[in-house]
Design a protein around this motif. Structure first.
Motif, short mmCIF file in Angstrom:
data_model
loop_
_atom_site.label_atom_id
_atom_site.label_comp_id
_atom_site.label_asym_id
_atom_site.label_seq_id
_atom_site.Cartn_x
_atom_site.Cartn_y
_atom_site.Cartn_z
N PRO A 72 0.84 -1.21 0.00
CA PRO A 72 0.00 0.00 0.00
C PRO A 72 0.87 1.25 0.00
CG PRO A 72 0.00 -1.02 2.18
CD PRO A 72 0.82 -1.90 1.28
N HIS A 73 0.28 2.36 -0.44
CA HIS A 73 0.98 3.64 -0.36
C HIS A 73 1.15 4.01 1.10
CE1 HIS A 73 1.83 7.93 -1.05
NE2 HIS A 73 2.18 7.56 -2.28
N PHE A 74 2.23 4.70 1.43
CA PHE A 74 2.48 5.14 2.80
C PHE A 74 1.27 5.90 3.34
CE2 PHE A 74 4.20 8.48 5.70
CZ PHE A 74 4.61 7.63 6.72
N ASP A 75 0.76 5.48 4.49
CA ASP A 75 -0.40 6.13 5.08
C ASP A 75 -0.22 6.13 6.60
OD1 ASP A 75 -2.81 7.03 6.01
OD2 ASP A 75 -4.01 5.40 5.18
N PRO A 76 0.22 7.26 7.17
CA PRO A 76 0.51 7.29 8.61
C PRO A 76 -0.74 7.40 9.49
CG PRO A 76 0.98 9.43 7.64
CD PRO A 76 0.51 8.55 6.52
N ASP A 77 -1.92 7.52 8.90
CA ASP A 77 -3.14 7.71 9.70
C ASP A 77 -3.59 6.39 10.31
OD1 ASP A 77 -5.63 8.20 10.75
OD2 ASP A 77 -6.21 9.58 9.14
#
Ligand SMILES: [Zn+2]
Length: 233
Positions: A72-77
């Motif tokens: 997946p694309h980087f997603d810090p949430d």
């Protein structure tokens, strides 16, 4: 349950065979911990076992398997669900400090086929909804390939999407700041490959040409080269 019985029988063979033969290695791994040099991201497909394909020993590879070997694309949430694959990638890169990440795709991938055919479009969780949401990560590439296949029906859309999804996963790896930084320092190399189940052929992404090239199995005439890099391994 003959399938589970077969697993237990396999465990007995392992304990009396391979485990005994590699006892020292297992003892060392238990004492010192693991220090694999490679993270492999591969499909959960039962026909594509990276430890078999690459003939590795215990402790050599850190492996993440998911549907269609996607990153997946980087997603810090943290409110966006559980980040299983991202957690494994983070551990491998920042704690184990692997030197290579290989995205290993494969031919005849069920996840890719389902995406292309829209098998689980609008499905609810438990009826394919989780698969549909997971595979939506490659929706833009899928739509492009669908459109191309409509113009040129001779295009093998499944194969094209299998390769495109490997490239996309490599791009997504670079969206993780710690991966981009490690790559910029020359400490981490991102690789892509596709294993063809029927042919047994491994096609490795050549970073210079941007193409997936079949790896020769002839040791005598062709030493193994890491594509896009100067040094032989
Ligand atoms: Zn697959």
């Amino acid at each position: 349950m003959p399938e589970f019985k077969a697993l237990l029988e396999g465990y007995r063979r392992f304990r009396t065979g391979a485990y005994q033969e590699q006892r020292r290695r297992y003892d060392a791994l238990a004492d010192k911990g693991q220090a694999p040099g490679v993270l492999v991201i591969s499909c959960s497909d039962s026909r594509v076992d990276p430890t078999r394909i690459f003939d590795t020993e215990p402790g050599q590879m850190f492996v993440v398997r998911n549907v269609a070997n996607l990153v997946p694309h980087f997603d810090p949430d943290p409110t966006h669900g559980q980040h299983s694959t991202s957690a494994a990638i983070e551990y491998a890169v920042t704690q184990l400090k692997v030197h290579h990440i290989l995205v290993l795709g494969h031919a005849r991938c069920g996840g890719i086929k389902a995406s292309l055919e829209g098998t689980f479009d609008n499905a609810q969780p438990g009826e394919g909804g989780f698969i549909n949401r997971w595979m939506s990560q490659i929706a833009p590439a899928r739509d492009t390939i669908r459109a191309a296949a409509q113009l040129s029906p001779d295009i093998d859309a499944c194969s094209a999407l299998e390769l495109a999804s490997i490239r996309l996963s490599i791009d997504n790896l670079r969206s993780f700041p710690f991966i981009a930084a490690a790559e910029a320092r020359g400490e981490l190399h991102l690789q892509g490959a596709l294993f063809d189940i029927a042919e047994g052929v491994l096609r490795v992404l050549n970073h210079d040409t941007g193409k997936f090239e079949a790896l020769s199995v002839d040791w005598e005439s062709e030493p193994v080269q890491v594509p896009g890099q100067l040094k032989a391994v």
